[in-house]
Design a protein around this motif. Structure first.
Motif, PDB file in Angstrom:
ATOM      1  N   PRO A 202      40.623  37.437  49.132  1.00 26.75           N
ATOM      2  CA  PRO A 202      39.763  37.539  47.936  1.00 26.75           C
ATOM      3  C   PRO A 202      40.551  38.110  46.753  1.00 26.75           C
ATOM      4  O   PRO A 202      41.509  38.868  46.936  1.00 26.75           O
ATOM      5  CB  PRO A 202      38.642  38.489  48.374  1.00 26.75           C
ATOM      6  CG  PRO A 202      38.687  38.489  49.872  1.00 26.75           C
ATOM      7  CD  PRO A 202      40.101  38.243  50.263  1.00 26.75           C
ATOM      8  N   ARG A 203      40.167  37.763  45.565  1.00 24.79           N
ATOM      9  CA  ARG A 203      40.831  38.282  44.379  1.00 24.79           C
ATOM     10  C   ARG A 203      40.502  39.764  44.183  1.00 24.79           C
ATOM     11  O   ARG A 203      39.396  40.213  44.483  1.00 24.79           O
ATOM     12  CB  ARG A 203      40.408  37.507  43.147  1.00 24.79           C
ATOM     13  CG  ARG A 203      40.846  36.051  43.175  1.00 24.79           C
ATOM     14  CD  ARG A 203      40.487  35.362  41.894  1.00 24.79           C
ATOM     15  NE  ARG A 203      40.925  33.973  41.888  1.00 24.79           N
ATOM     16  CZ  ARG A 203      40.766  33.147  40.855  1.00 24.79           C
ATOM     17  NH1 ARG A 203      40.163  33.585  39.755  1.00 24.79           N
ATOM     18  NH2 ARG A 203      41.182  31.907  40.927  1.00 24.79           N
ATOM     19  N   LEU A 204      41.492  40.519  43.685  1.00 30.87           N
ATOM     20  CA  LEU A 204      41.315  41.940  43.436  1.00 30.87           C
ATOM     21  C   LEU A 204      40.762  42.159  42.036  1.00 30.87           C
ATOM     22  O   LEU A 204      41.140  41.473  41.095  1.00 30.87           O
ATOM     23  CB  LEU A 204      42.653  42.673  43.570  1.00 30.87           C
ATOM     24  CG  LEU A 204      43.327  42.588  44.946  1.00 30.87           C
ATOM     25  CD1 LEU A 204      44.655  43.324  44.922  1.00 30.87           C
ATOM     26  CD2 LEU A 204      42.433  43.191  46.024  1.00 30.87           C
ATOM     27  N   ARG A 205      39.906  43.142  41.915  1.00 29.94           N
ATOM     28  CA  ARG A 205      39.352  43.509  40.619  1.00 29.94           C
ATOM     29  C   ARG A 205      39.715  44.961  40.335  1.00 29.94           C
ATOM     30  O   ARG A 205      39.543  45.832  41.188  1.00 29.94           O
ATOM     31  CB  ARG A 205      37.829  43.342  40.598  1.00 29.94           C
ATOM     32  CG  ARG A 205      37.381  41.912  40.835  1.00 29.94           C
ATOM     33  CD  ARG A 205      35.883  41.806  40.773  1.00 29.94           C
ATOM     34  NE  ARG A 205      35.374  42.168  39.449  1.00 29.94           N
ATOM     35  CZ  ARG A 205      34.088  42.233  39.130  1.00 29.94           C
ATOM     36  NH1 ARG A 205      33.172  41.956  40.051  1.00 29.94           N
ATOM     37  NH2 ARG A 205      33.708  42.579  37.909  1.00 29.94           N
ATOM     38  N   GLN A 206      40.231  45.217  39.153  1.00 30.11           N
ATOM     39  CA  GLN A 206      40.630  46.560  38.768  1.00 30.11           C
ATOM     40  C   GLN A 206      39.873  46.993  37.523  1.00 30.11           C
ATOM     41  O   GLN A 206      39.625  46.184  36.629  1.00 30.11           O
ATOM     42  CB  GLN A 206      42.132  46.622  38.490  1.00 30.11           C
ATOM     43  CG  GLN A 206      42.985  46.481  39.747  1.00 30.11           C
ATOM     44  CD  GLN A 206      44.452  46.692  39.446  1.00 30.11           C
ATOM     45  OE1 GLN A 206      44.895  46.462  38.336  1.00 30.11           O
ATOM     46  NE2 GLN A 206      45.195  47.139  40.439  1.00 30.11           N
ATOM     47  N   ARG A 207      39.576  48.285  37.483  1.00 27.72           N
ATOM     48  CA  ARG A 207      38.936  48.861  36.312  1.00 27.72           C
ATOM     49  C   ARG A 207      39.746  50.087  35.893  1.00 27.72           C
ATOM     50  O   ARG A 207      39.939  51.013  36.673  1.00 27.72           O
ATOM     51  CB  ARG A 207      37.501  49.265  36.626  1.00 27.72           C
ATOM     52  CG  ARG A 207      36.776  49.850  35.429  1.00 27.72           C
ATOM     53  CD  ARG A 207      35.368  50.273  35.804  1.00 27.72           C
ATOM     54  NE  ARG A 207      34.677  50.866  34.662  1.00 27.72           N
ATOM     55  CZ  ARG A 207      33.482  51.442  34.735  1.00 27.72           C
ATOM     56  NH1 ARG A 207      32.854  51.485  35.903  1.00 27.72           N
ATOM     57  NH2 ARG A 207      32.925  51.953  33.657  1.00 27.72           N
ATOM     58  N   ILE A 208      40.228  50.082  34.683  1.00 30.63           N
ATOM     59  CA  ILE A 208      41.049  51.181  34.169  1.00 30.63           C
ATOM     60  C   ILE A 208      40.262  51.886  33.079  1.00 30.63           C
ATOM     61  O   ILE A 208      39.751  51.220  32.161  1.00 30.63           O
ATOM     62  CB  ILE A 208      42.383  50.643  33.602  1.00 30.63           C
ATOM     63  CG1 ILE A 208      43.145  49.905  34.722  1.00 30.63           C
ATOM     64  CG2 ILE A 208      43.222  51.768  33.027  1.00 30.63           C
ATOM     65  CD1 ILE A 208      44.400  49.228  34.256  1.00 30.63           C
ATOM     66  N   TRP A 209      40.161  53.207  33.159  1.00 29.53           N
ATOM     67  CA  TRP A 209      39.391  53.951  32.171  1.00 29.53           C
ATOM     68  C   TRP A 209      40.027  55.304  31.942  1.00 29.53           C
ATOM     69  O   TRP A 209      40.862  55.762  32.711  1.00 29.53           O
ATOM     70  CB  TRP A 209      37.936  54.101  32.623  1.00 29.53           C
ATOM     71  CG  TRP A 209      37.803  54.889  33.920  1.00 29.53           C
ATOM     72  CD1 TRP A 209      37.937  54.420  35.177  1.00 29.53           C
ATOM     73  CD2 TRP A 209      37.552  56.289  34.023  1.00 29.53           C
ATOM     74  NE1 TRP A 209      37.792  55.413  36.104  1.00 29.53           N
ATOM     75  CE2 TRP A 209      37.541  56.586  35.411  1.00 29.53           C
ATOM     76  CE3 TRP A 209      37.337  57.321  33.107  1.00 29.53           C
ATOM     77  CZ2 TRP A 209      37.325  57.876  35.886  1.00 29.53           C
ATOM     78  CZ3 TRP A 209      37.108  58.589  33.581  1.00 29.53           C
ATOM     79  CH2 TRP A 209      37.103  58.868  34.967  1.00 29.53           C
TER      80      TRP A 209
END
Length: 229
Positions: A202-209
């Motif tokens: 599955p594709r990876l999802r990243q959230r940067i904050w």
């Protein structure tokens, strides 16, 4: 006293179009007769004597029904225009006419129709080629000579002393080829399939904050090991 104006009257309050402005109030739109169906032609590598490149503006193209890629195309680039219609355009539009520089040559042209050929690739520097001699017109419109057909079993060549002529067998043009059958796999599609890249996870999802108070602050990039925390 107030002066009433009738804006509904014809020609009042209506700005002239680009064509009307160029043609003037006394000029007339040239009447270009319909032509019979044309056949395909190709511009030669060198222009024959009597043919020369000519630039035609979009206004002139509309007036003479020579609009690029509409009336003349890459497949059917040629069209004949009446010599009289062209001379009338020169008389009516004077210096504005694209044909004005060729006025004397057109007047001395003996045929009734002038051939114009659309030069889609600007092969000769302009968007059209005009033929101002019968020989130039015939040269560009000339149909290429058909290749000599050699019948089956016909002897070709004279041959030298003690030798016979050469027999050349060609396929009978009246014989039609067999219909195409369905495609038969010989295994090449498996090689193509092996080289195809397909996703395996599955594709990876990243959230940067970051916190708002960290915005617009100096920052530094560096390399570190994935084991560092």
């Amino acid at each position: 006293t107030a002066v009433m104006s009738d804006e509904s009257a014809p020609g009042v309050g209506v700005p002239p179009t680009e064509e009307e402005g160029l043609l003037g109030q006394t000029s007339e739109v040239p009447v270009v007769p319909e032509e019979p169906p044309r056949r395909q032609i190709v511009l030669p590598e060198e222009l024959p004597a009597g043919a020369q490149p000519l630039f035609l503006s979009s206004v002139t193209q509309k007036l003479f029904k020579l609009e690029a890629d509409v009336d003349v195309t890459e497949e059917y680039p040629d069209k004949k225009i009446s010599k009289k219609v062209i001379l009338d355009d020169i008389f009516n539009r004077a210096a504005v006419s694209d044909f004005q520089p060729l006025k004397k040559q057109i007047e001395h042209y003996s045929a009734e129709d002038v051939l114009l050929v659309y030069d889609i690739d600007f092969k000769f520097g302009q968007n059209f080629v005009i033929c101002l001699s019968k020989s130039a017109m015939e040269s560009i419109l000339a149909v290429p000579a058909e290749e000599e057909i050699v019948e089956i079993g016909e002897t070709v060549g004279e041959g030298t002393e003690g030798e016979e002529g050469i027999e050349v067998e060609v396929l009978d043009p009246s014989v039609t080829p067999p219909p195409r059958g369905p495609w038969v796999s010989l295994g090449s599609e498996k090689e193509v399939e092996d080289w195809r890249v397909v996703p395996t996870r599955p594709r990876l999802r990243q959230r940067i904050w970051r916190k708002r108070n960290k915005f617009n602050q100096p920052f530094f990039f560096s390399d570190r090991s994935c084991q560092d925390r």
